[in-house]
Design a protein around this motif. Structure first.
Motif, PDB file in Angstrom:
ATOM      1  N   ASP A   1     -35.463  24.201 -14.049  1.00  0.00           N
ATOM      2  CA  ASP A   1     -34.375  23.236 -14.259  1.00  0.00           C
ATOM      3  C   ASP A   1     -34.841  21.782 -14.239  1.00  0.00           C
ATOM      4  N   PHE A   2     -36.106  21.571 -13.908  1.00  0.00           N
ATOM      5  CA  PHE A   2     -36.585  20.190 -13.760  1.00  0.00           C
ATOM      6  C   PHE A   2     -37.477  19.742 -14.914  1.00  0.00           C
ATOM      7  N   PHE A   3     -37.469  20.538 -16.000  1.00  0.00           N
ATOM      8  CA  PHE A   3     -38.189  20.162 -17.207  1.00  0.00           C
ATOM      9  C   PHE A   3     -37.193  20.068 -18.356  1.00  0.00           C
ATOM     10  N   PRO A   4     -37.430  19.172 -19.304  1.00  0.00           N
ATOM     11  CA  PRO A   4     -36.452  18.914 -20.375  1.00  0.00           C
ATOM     12  C   PRO A   4     -36.043  20.141 -21.181  1.00  0.00           C
TER      13      PRO A   4
ATOM     14  N   LYS B   1     -48.349  13.318 -16.951  1.00  0.00           N
ATOM     15  CA  LYS B   1     -47.023  12.930 -17.415  1.00  0.00           C
ATOM     16  C   LYS B   1     -46.001  14.016 -17.114  1.00  0.00           C
ATOM     17  N   GLU B   2     -46.368  15.284 -17.340  1.00  0.00           N
ATOM     18  CA  GLU B   2     -45.453  16.392 -17.041  1.00  0.00           C
ATOM     19  C   GLU B   2     -45.189  16.486 -15.537  1.00  0.00           C
TER      20      GLU B   2
ATOM     21  N   PHE C   1     -41.530  16.113 -13.551  1.00  0.00           N
ATOM     22  CA  PHE C   1     -41.027  17.090 -12.587  1.00  0.00           C
ATOM     23  C   PHE C   1     -40.605  16.417 -11.290  1.00  0.00           C
ATOM     24  N   TYR C   2     -41.484  15.598 -10.709  1.00  0.00           N
ATOM     25  CA  TYR C   2     -41.183  15.019  -9.401  1.00  0.00           C
ATOM     26  C   TYR C   2     -40.090  13.951  -9.478  1.00  0.00           C
TER      27      TYR C   2
END
Length: 706
Positions: free
Chosen positions: A99-102, A114-115, A119-120
């Protein structure tokens, strides 16, 4: 070696990633044994203690890291046993990350920085939507931390922890100290008091209450020049170097200078993780009055006391040079010498004291100092090569500082025409070219068509020749190019002391500012400036300058001090643009409303009456005899055009300008015969253009003579 992991389990969520475990496989020998001990003993013991305090405590392992960890563990039996230890004791709790990635999916490959930031950042937003006080601590491998800690802290993670063989458990974090923060000094915990000031490198706090004799200088995390990333990794490296230098500094008795006006560090200050973050230093104060920063005194005319004069200014300069010599004599190079690193106390000439501060950044053997202010840097010091600066390099920097003090904030390589007195980039470029605008004879014009500021030229001309020549030799060029002379500190002291004695002997050089060039008394023609703002004040010009300007028979009615010379230059420009007698009359009325005429010939006559043996007296009589007159007085700005001798009316006030004023202060009232003819023959369109120009000119003059 630091083994303590500090944690507020109520406020912080602790995340780990596969790097914490898998970097174990990249190590060899003692480093691997040390890291094994951390993974199998130190960290598990910490987790057991936390579990006792709070059974629901876990290390959160993101799904994308869990996949990599499982895959790597299957390839190494020892790593698999270590990971099994954490699983069996329920130290780890897997954390869903989709749920924390586009795109709603966890990356299958290793994450890019960058990824990881995405996330954080998203995770932190979600956590803080429920509790704004929450923070994240990430424990990872040392290589991953060193490479990406700045970027992850920039994403919002409060701290990045890792284990390093030589230092034990360390953390990368932003250091932004505030009042009330707890620090450790000699094993005891203290709270920072009120913040006194802050700069790019550090913040200064009271240590105790306002009456304390000590301050805490706490270094701050800087920002990466190429991005907004906090430089946490660089900060730790700098602190390690500072800590090592302080140890060597305190261990060498030669560096322990007993001088209360030299503010060296006294003790290191640590955070709770044992990282040095600052130093204790003595507070500079005069009783209960705070000290004044030299920068404010020089740049803002914030004089320490009423009646402050040039001798007091030279007292400050002399104390500074003596302090620098004392430091050099003990094998220390100060490094960052600038106006902000000196404080001044005292309420009279007798009590004036100068303190040299920020000596925690000084250079000692084995520990070069690269802290510096660019427009003070000696162009002979190869800054880019990381070579230590020498005492000779520092003397050049000291001379730049002395020039600024003596010339009230003007940099030796600055020019008029810029937007400020000290434009750093311009000064640096001029310094590289040795473009020093105070050459002998007349001010040198720079490649950009600019001159040294008039105020500074006046001050320079009032200095004794040895001081002028010292600056010329160090800053300027000879016929073969740059001279690059670097005097000894003893020579600098000698020249400053000579300047002090010179001002004591010739007290008229004791002004802070001068309105004209320094001229020996035997050549001075004293007068009262024509400008109404200067009414009642006495100024002077060189007699030779006056006579040489009158030899062509030109006569003017005004005399000006140096402050108002520029007005004349502007008037001459406007006069050339005048298109009619009417416009000239408007200029004249505006000019005359702000100025009073002077009896210049009588002024010069009085000079020669008082200096009867002056070698220019005979020349003056010849010049005076050739002056032309009109029926209503002297011709203004030109001799009699027809060559006829004019009759001088009885009792007429003979107005002759001083040379400098004639050059810089009067304008011609005679209208060229062809002006009216040209004006009458112009077209209506041209007249309209002239009206606009006339309006612009008058607006300019009105602003000039406010």
């Amino acid at each position: 070696m630091q083994e303590t992991i500090a944690l507020d389990s109520q406020r912080e969520l602790v995340f780990i990633d596969h790097h914490l475990f898998t970097e174990f496989l990249q190590l060899q020998g003692e480093e691997k044994a040390d890291y094994r001990h951390f993974l199998k003993n130190t960290l598990p013991q910490f987790l057991k203690d936390k579990k006792k305090e709070r059974p629901s405590f876990f290390l959160y392992l993101p799904d994308f890291s869990a996949k990599h960890l499982i895959g790597m563990s299957k390839q190494d039996e020892e790593l698999e046993r270590i990971v099994s230890l954490y699983v069996s004791h329920q130290f780890i709790k897997q954390f869903g990350t989709e749920d924390f990635f586009p795109d709603g999916k966890s990356p299958s490959e290793a994450l890019t920085l960058k990824e990881e930031q995405v996330f954080y950042k998203t995770l932190l937003d979600d956590v803080r939507s429920q509790d704004m006080t929450k923070d994240i601590l990430l424990i990872t491998g040392p290589a991953h931390a060193r490479l990406n800690a700045d970027g992850m802290v920039d994403a919002g993670i409060a701290r990045i922890g890792c284990h390093v063989s030589e230092d034990g458990y360390i953390e990368y974090k932003i250091v932004e100290p505030v009042q009330g923060d707890e620090v450790v000094i000699q094993g005891k915990t203290f709270k920072l008091g009120k913040k006194m000031t802050a700069g790019g490198e550090a913040a200064i706090f009271e240590l105790g209450d306002a009456n304390s004799d000590f301050i805490a200088k706490i270094y701050c995390t800087s920002l990466d020049e190429q991005s907004l990333k906090p430089n946490c990794v660089k900060f730790r490296d700098l602190m390690k170097k500072r800590s090592e230098k302080l140890e060597d500094f305190f261990a060498n008795p030669n560096y322990q200078i007993k001088d209360p006006q030299l503010i060296f560090p006294l003790l290191p200050i640590y955070d709770k993780q044992g990282v040095m973050i600052g130093v204790i230093m003595k507070k500079v104060k005069d009783g209960h009055q705070p000290a004044k920063q030299l920068h404010d005194i020089i740049m803002n005319d914030s004089w320490p006391f009423e009646g402050f004069q040039r001798l007091d200014l030279l007292n400050i300069a002399h104390q500074i040079v003596k302090k620098v010599k004392k430091v050099h004599d003990h094998g220390i190079i100060i490094g960052d010498i600038n106006l902000r690193n000196f404080l001044v106390t005292g309420n009279s000439s007798e009590t004036l004291k100068v303190y040299l501060i920020d000596l925690d950044g000084c250079q000692i053997e084995g520990h070069p100092s690269y802290y510096e202010t660019p427009n003070y840097r000696d162009p002979l010091w190869d800054f880019a090569s990381n070579k230590p600066r020498t005492a000779e390099n520092e003397v050049f920097t000291l001379l730049v500082l002395l020039f600024e003090i003596i010339h009230l904030g003007v940099h030796p390589y600055s020019y008029t025409g810029g937007s400020g007195r000290n434009i750093i980039n311009d000064c640096q470029e001029n310094m590289q070219r040795r473009d020093f605008p105070y050459v002998k004879g007349k001010p040198m014009k720079s490649a950009q068509g600019m001159f040294a500021p008039p105020e500074a030229r006046f001050i320079f001309s009032h200095m004794p020749k040895p001081m002028c020549n010292l600056f010329r030799a160090a800053f300027g060029q000879d016929e073969n190019g740059a001279s690059d002379y670097r005097p000894s500190i003893d020579e600098v002291i000698e020249k400053v002391e000579g300047y002090v004695n010179y001002v004591k002997k010739f007290s008229d050089n004791n002004e802070l500012r001068f309105t004209n060039f320094g001229i020996p008394k035997k050549h001075r023609v004293e007068f009262e400036c024509s400008h109404q703002d200067c009414k009642g004040k006495t100024h002077y010009r060189h007699i030779k300058d006056i006579i040489s300007r009158l030899e062509d028979g030109k006569v003017e009615k005004y005399l000006f001090c140096g402050k108002h010379l520029q007005n004349y230059h502007n008037i001459k420009k406007m006069e050339k643009k005048a298109s009619s007698e009417e416009e000239r009359n408007e200029f004249r009325k505006l000019w005359q409303s702000q100025h009073e005429e002077r009896d210049i010939v009588s002024t010069v006559d009085r000079f020669f009456a008082e200096n009867a043996d002056h070698d220019l007296k005979a020349g003056w009589e010849t010049t005076k005899a050739g002056l032309s007159y009109r029926g209503d007085g002297f011709s203004f700005g030109s001799a009699n055009r027809n060559g006829a001798s004019a009759v001088r009316p009885s009792g007429y006030s003979q107005n002759v300008s001083s040379a400098s004023a004639a050059r810089s202060s009067g304008y011609s009232q005679n209208v060229p015969p062809s002006s009216a003819t040209r004006s009458s023959s112009r077209s209506q369109a041209a007249a309209s253009s002239e009206d606009k120009e006339k309006s612009s000119i008058l607006n300019f003059l009105n602003s000039l003579f406010k």
